[in-house]
Structure formats: C-alpha cells, structure tokens
Enzyme design. Sequence first.
Site, PDB file in Angstrom:
ATOM      1  N   GLY A 228      18.349   0.938 -29.259  1.00  0.00           N
ATOM      2  CA  GLY A 228      18.496   1.740 -28.049  1.00  0.00           C
ATOM      3  C   GLY A 228      17.843   3.093 -28.219  1.00  0.00           C
ATOM      4  N   HIS A 229      18.148   3.979 -27.281  1.00  0.00           N
ATOM      5  CA  HIS A 229      17.563   5.320 -27.290  1.00  0.00           C
ATOM      6  C   HIS A 229      18.533   6.376 -27.793  1.00  0.00           C
ATOM      7  CE1 HIS A 229      14.431   4.134 -23.959  1.00  0.00           C
ATOM      8  NE2 HIS A 229      14.339   3.407 -25.055  1.00  0.00           N
TER       9      HIS A 229
END
Length: 399
Positions: A240-241
């Site tokens: 993810g970020h």
Amino acid sequence: MARRSNNFCILASILVVSLACQNAQAQIHDITKHGAVGNGKTDCSNALVAAFKEACASPTPSTILIPKGNFYVSQVTFNGPCKSTIGINLQGNLVAPTNPITPDPKSDWFNIRNIVGLNVFGGGSMNGQGKTAWDKKLKGEKLNLMAMFSLAFVTNVDIRHVTFTQSKNTHVHLFGCKNVTFTSVTIDSPAESPNTDGIKMGVSSDIKILDSNLMSGDDCVAILTGTERLTVVNTKCGPGHGVSVGSMGGTPNEKDISGIHIRNCTFIGTDNGVRIKSWQDKYVAIATDIKFEDIIMENVANPVIIDQEYCPAANCKGKAPSKVKISKVAFKNIRGSSKTEDAVKLICSKLEPCRNVEISDINLTFNGGKAISSCANVKPILGGVLIPQICSKPIGVKI
C-alpha cells in the site's frame, strides 16, 4: 396446598424461561428466512433489507444473521434511525458484482446510515470482486467506482474479525461517524489495485484501529479533513501507500485534522510509511497534534515524510506554496529499512513553515548505502539517536 403452590411456581418459571427464549430467538433475523440463497448467484439485496427493517423496528437489540455461504449482493442500503442497536453476524461471504457500475452510481455498494449502536462480527467477509474494474482503470478508462463498505453518520460502532477484500475502490469509508472501533480486521487487496484505500475517514471522531492487517493498492489508512482523535495500534500495513494524513488544502473550508496517534505498527514494502501531505497553492487547512511512534519499517520507500508539495499529476511547477498549517508533529522511535536513500523528508511550505516538529530515536538504514534526510522550511526539535542525521541535506529555506 403447599405442593400445589410449588408446582405452580415451577410451571410459571418454565413459562417465563420459555417466553424469554422465544423472544431471544425472535431477535435473530436470518436473511435466509427472507429468501436469501447462498449460491453466489441469487441476488440477496432484498433479503438483507427485509431482515434489516425487522431488526431496525425492534425495541430491543437485534442481530441480522448472514450464515455460511456465498451471498451475491448487487447493492444495499441500511437506513436508520433504529429503535435499538443492530448487530450483523457475518459468518458467510457477501459477494459484489464484477460489473464496475453499481445500480445506483451515487451510492456505495454496502451502505449503513444514521444508526446509533452497530456491531459487525462473525469471521466472514465482503468481497468486492474488483479485478475487472482495476483492469479497466489501469487501461485509462474513466470509471466512477464506489466504496465497498460505507458508514455515514453512524455512532458507537464495533467491527471485529471481518475481512474486506478486492474492493473496486475504497474498502471501508467513514463519514460523519463517531466512536468507531476496528479490531482484528483484515483488508486484503493486491498492490496493483488502484485507489483501493483500506480504511478512509473524514469528518469523523474517536476512531480506533487495533490489531489489524491492512493490505491494499493505496493508503492503508487515509485520514482526511475533519478527522479528530484517531488511534491506530498494533497494526500491519503493506502493501500500500502507508498511513497518510491528507491530502489537505484541496477544497475550501476544510475542517481541522487533529489528535492523530499511530503507534506500535509495522509497515512492509509500502510506497510511503507515515506521511502528512498537502496540495500546493489552493486553500487554507490545519493539521495539528499528530504522533507517530514505535514504528517498524521494512523496505519502505519513504519511511518518514511531510510533503507540502503533493502533486500526483506532476503539473504543479511554479504554483504558490501550500497554505496548510502543520504543527505539533512527533516522529519517535522509528526504525528499520528504507528502499530509497532519502529516508526522512520534511518538505514544508515556504508560506506556512511547519511548527513544533519533534524527531527522536530514528534508526533507518538504506539498503543501497547510507541513508540521508532532507528538509525545507522546518526546524525540527531533535533528540536521541538519529540515523540518518536529520536535515543533513537542506532544501529551500530553513527556519
């Protein structure tokens, strides 16, 4: 006479217990009793709504039972207010259409609105079947994709032991919610799934995310305008970020973000670690009282970052500095490995320099050599062991 009296008391007690059991049974609203079939093909939306209406009308706490099986749902909305608290015992799997377009494009896939007292549990899952939508979006098609599980103006919520997987867009979205706790929740989508935030929130307060595992193609936790008093503890993020505060300053009259506390969490292979971001130029906003502490980074691209030049479209050159005010931020006891040389970036606004940023006990190594840090428009308060040296590569104006 005494014997008759005793017999009467015994019979009365049996009757009371029997009635109590019947009442308790009446408070369970099984969707299969309303026509739901767990074959993964028959649309169970109407059965879910029928069970909810019964539960919502009950003056005592009621539970909607979704038994084991695969229950296809085209789209559903639970609208309160209700007379008492609602439980959703999700033992089976709710399955969304593969078609990216929902029947009502202005609504999310599974919506719950205007309820006080909601418990979601049972070990089951919601499956957004997002791959078709991801493929279309990655090819450049413009799609108005909805969130998978949306709570709006819901108060006193407990969600535990539930999996949200393969959403077409955001997995869980909170707006206008208060006192929401996630415990042992799993978000499960691959890194290549675009815009699939794990848990996104705005204009919400007193939120807790505990002992959870968040895997997505976008922010594990997205913290937007109006979020107050969020705690994330003992939670894994990746892919993810990372965890993002913002972006801020993109719209007028944004509410403050405050009281954010992320601790004892692990980030694995994420594009960012702990991040605060704001748009250049645009509008005024405030983010304050934000703490990231006791964090482990494993091969994370940007482990520690304040980015007040956020511009994913890469067309912001020459724009005015951000008007967002960032203050009272702490990065403490963050350790592990960075996938990029710049392990710590504090890029603040020339117009609104960051205030009261504390950095202590940082130990981040770069896999390809020596890690560095960069700073602009910030003078951090330093303490403890600092690897890399903080602000070793100043950029812009230091204050």
